[in-house]
Write an enzyme that holds these catalytic residues in place. Structure first.
Site, PDB file in Angstrom:
ATOM      1  N   ALA A 190       0.805  -1.224   0.000  1.00  0.00           N
ATOM      2  CA  ALA A 190       0.000   0.000   0.000  1.00  0.00           C
ATOM      3  C   ALA A 190       0.838   1.274   0.000  1.00  0.00           C
ATOM      4  CB  ALA A 190      -0.924  -0.026   1.214  1.00  0.00           C
ATOM      5  N   HIS A 206      -0.017   7.517   3.570  1.00  0.00           N
ATOM      6  CA  HIS A 206       1.326   7.165   4.052  1.00  0.00           C
ATOM      7  C   HIS A 206       2.318   8.204   3.545  1.00  0.00           C
ATOM      8  CE1 HIS A 206      -0.179   3.317   5.324  1.00  0.00           C
ATOM      9  NE2 HIS A 206      -0.568   3.013   4.114  1.00  0.00           N
ATOM     10  N   ASN A 241       1.342  -2.984   7.856  1.00  0.00           N
ATOM     11  CA  ASN A 241       2.249  -3.835   7.089  1.00  0.00           C
ATOM     12  C   ASN A 241       3.286  -3.006   6.347  1.00  0.00           C
ATOM     13  OD1 ASN A 241       1.374  -6.782   7.122  1.00  0.00           O
ATOM     14  ND2 ASN A 241      -0.553  -5.693   6.885  1.00  0.00           N
TER      15      ASN A 241
HETATM   16  N1  LIG Z   1       1.473  -5.444   2.467  1.00  0.00           N
HETATM   17  C1  LIG Z   1       0.536  -4.498   2.519  1.00  0.00           C
HETATM   18  O1  LIG Z   1       0.757  -3.340   2.135  1.00  0.00           O
HETATM   19  C2  LIG Z   1      -0.823  -4.862   3.029  1.00  0.00           C
HETATM   20  C3  LIG Z   1      -1.868  -3.939   2.890  1.00  0.00           C
HETATM   21  C4  LIG Z   1      -3.116  -4.308   3.353  1.00  0.00           C
HETATM   22  C5  LIG Z   1      -3.301  -5.529   3.985  1.00  0.00           C
HETATM   23  N2  LIG Z   1      -2.260  -6.381   4.142  1.00  0.00           N
HETATM   24  C6  LIG Z   1      -2.394  -7.676   4.828  1.00  0.00           C
HETATM   25  O2  LIG Z   1      -2.822  -8.656   3.892  1.00  0.00           O
HETATM   26  C7  LIG Z   1      -3.596  -9.647   4.567  1.00  0.00           C
HETATM   27  C8  LIG Z   1      -4.947  -9.804   3.859  1.00  0.00           C
HETATM   28  O3  LIG Z   1      -5.658  -8.581   3.904  1.00  0.00           O
HETATM   29  P1  LIG Z   1      -7.213  -8.512   3.529  1.00  0.00           P
HETATM   30  O4  LIG Z   1      -7.625  -7.095   3.610  1.00  0.00           O
HETATM   31  O5  LIG Z   1      -7.470  -9.274   2.274  1.00  0.00           O
HETATM   32  O6  LIG Z   1      -7.849  -9.292   4.778  1.00  0.00           O
HETATM   33  P2  LIG Z   1      -9.353  -9.802   4.943  1.00  0.00           P
HETATM   34  O7  LIG Z   1      -9.611  -9.799   6.407  1.00  0.00           O
HETATM   35  O8  LIG Z   1     -10.280  -9.054   4.048  1.00  0.00           O
HETATM   36  O9  LIG Z   1      -9.294 -11.316   4.425  1.00  0.00           O
HETATM   37  C9  LIG Z   1      -8.441 -12.281   4.996  1.00  0.00           C
HETATM   38  C10 LIG Z   1      -8.964 -13.653   4.613  1.00  0.00           C
HETATM   39  O10 LIG Z   1      -7.998 -14.615   5.006  1.00  0.00           O
HETATM   40  C11 LIG Z   1      -8.617 -15.665   5.733  1.00  0.00           C
HETATM   41  N3  LIG Z   1      -7.649 -16.175   6.712  1.00  0.00           N
HETATM   42  C12 LIG Z   1      -7.093 -15.506   7.735  1.00  0.00           C
HETATM   43  N4  LIG Z   1      -6.224 -16.295   8.393  1.00  0.00           N
HETATM   44  C13 LIG Z   1      -6.230 -17.488   7.761  1.00  0.00           C
HETATM   45  C14 LIG Z   1      -5.544 -18.710   7.962  1.00  0.00           C
HETATM   46  N5  LIG Z   1      -4.680 -18.871   8.985  1.00  0.00           N
HETATM   47  N6  LIG Z   1      -5.779 -19.744   7.112  1.00  0.00           N
HETATM   48  C15 LIG Z   1      -6.661 -19.586   6.092  1.00  0.00           C
HETATM   49  N7  LIG Z   1      -7.348 -18.459   5.853  1.00  0.00           N
HETATM   50  C16 LIG Z   1      -7.134 -17.417   6.670  1.00  0.00           C
HETATM   51  C17 LIG Z   1      -9.851 -15.055   6.378  1.00  0.00           C
HETATM   52  O11 LIG Z   1     -10.850 -16.027   6.618  1.00  0.00           O
HETATM   53  C18 LIG Z   1     -10.277 -14.018   5.317  1.00  0.00           C
HETATM   54  O12 LIG Z   1     -11.183 -14.572   4.370  1.00  0.00           O
HETATM   55  C19 LIG Z   1      -3.738  -9.169   6.020  1.00  0.00           C
HETATM   56  O13 LIG Z   1      -2.785  -9.800   6.847  1.00  0.00           O
HETATM   57  C20 LIG Z   1      -3.444  -7.685   5.916  1.00  0.00           C
HETATM   58  O14 LIG Z   1      -2.921  -7.163   7.154  1.00  0.00           O
HETATM   59  C21 LIG Z   1      -1.027  -6.068   3.660  1.00  0.00           C
END
Ligand SMILES: NC(=O)c1ccc[n+]([C@@H]2O[C@H](COP(=O)([O-])OP(=O)(O)OC[C@H]3O[C@@H](n4cnc5c(N)ncnc54)[C@H](O)[C@@H]3O)[C@@H](O)[C@H]2O)c1
Length: 287
Positions: free
Chosen positions: A140, A238, A208
């Site tokens: 992001a 950010h 993150n």
């Molecule tokens: N790198 C970045 O810049 C950045 C930016 C935004 C979000 N993220 C991260 O990416 C990840 C996904 O974000 P999102 O918005 O899609 O989240 P979200 O909550 O919309 O979806 C996450 C999905 O993963 C599933 N899940 C969670 N833990 C699990 C596990 N141990 N096994 C199987 N399924 C599992 C949940 O059931 C859910 O459907 C998060 O960890 C978030 O913090 C990273």
């Protein structure tokens, strides 16, 4: 198949244009956007998808062409070329060692998991031993490419100020202990100031990008983070600043929150898609 042969066949697949299979962990805001985009990528023929919510995964399978729900990735690991984690830090902790042990590359979105030094060194060592790669997209935030290059010489400071609306903050033991309730905040308020390591520990779903810039730049201890809650803003902003021998960097990214998850910026999903295209393609701009 030994690791070397597996790697050769992986790149032969790409170079010769053979269709490849990937596996996405998570069908939330990021996983869903990725699965839909991969549907339109000619180089990829199957997207295996797993999620702890079978209902969510099968619903996405019904709405896409290439997605196949699998309850467990182990049986399909030998045929997968890339695992994409878009779920949670727990998922990253479980799936990264599993994937890397099989000599398969992994792209991780839950980058905050790397603030755990032991996990980081184990994962990096395992990747090296198994000749597998760990891909960390810029996510992001803009400016990661420049920061990564700049950090090859001496750096004076790297700071990040993240400003989000109250709805972007989930339950947080840190905020509770400080008596801060984001929903009650009426004026722009700084709710955290400290090292990236502390920021990621206290705001695992929100920050993150702090982990990403720490890995690209000068590390979790020296990278300083400010988190601001502002009820007037509609974007997740950010502001990355860096100073060093290279000169100065000042990059502002104003992200539209994902309609599926206000804690996640839409750009994060686009960044993952862009990374998958680079990994599967032949040209890599901004490496
Ligand atoms: N790198 C970045 O810049 C950045 C930016 C935004 C979000 N993220 C991260 O990416 C990840 C996904 O974000 P999102 O918005 O899609 O989240 P979200 O909550 O919309 O979806 C996450 C999905 O993963 C599933 N899940 C969670 N833990 C699990 C596990 N141990 N096994 C199987 N399924 C599992 C949940 O059931 C859910 O459907 C998060 O960890 C978030 O913090 C990273």
């Amino acid at each position: 198949m030994n690791d070397f042969v597996a790697r050769q066949s992986f790149y032969t697949d790409y170079v010769c244009g053979s269709l490849v299979k990937i596996c996405v962990i998570g069908c939330g805001a990021i996983g869903t956007t990725i699965a839909r985009a991969v549907d339109e990528m000619p180089d990829i023929d199957t997207t295996y998808l797993t999620d702890r919510s079978q209902e969510c995964a099968t619903r996405l399978q019904e709405r896409t062409k290439k997605v196949k729900y699998i309850p467990d990735i182990v049986p399909v690991l030998p045929e997968i070329r890339l695992v994409v984690e878009a779920a949670s830090q727990d998922a990253a902790r479980y799936y990264a060692p599993l994937t890397l042990s099989a000599g398969v590359d992994i792209l991780l979105m839950s980058v905050g998991v790397f603030q755990d030094e032991e996990f980081q060194s184990d994962a990096f060592r395992l990747a090296k031993r198994k000749s597998a790669k760990i891909f960390i997209p810029s996510g992001a935030i803009g400016g990661v490419d420049a920061l990564s290059a700049a950090s090859l010489d001496s750096m004076d400071e790297v700071t990040l100020t993240t400003t989000k609306p109250p709805s972007a903050f989930g339950p947080s033991a840190y905020l509770e202990a400080k008596g801060i309730v984001p929903a009650d905040i009426r004026v722009r308020t700084e709710i955290f100031h400290g090292s990236a390591r502390e920021a990621v520990k206290h705001f695992p779903q929100n920050i993150n990008v702090a982990a990403t810039i720490s890995l690209a730049g000068i590390g979790f201890e020296k990278t300083m983070i400010r988190i601001v809650c502002d009820p007037q803003v509609k974007t997740n902003e950010h502001n990355l600043k860096a100073k060093g021998k290279f000169g100065e960097l000042d990059v502002v990214t104003r992200n539209v929150p994902s309609p599926r998850n206000p804690k996640t910026s839409y750009l994060a999903a686009l960044s993952a898609i862009s990374a998958i295209k680079k990994i599967a393609g032949q040209t890599w701009v901004g490496i």
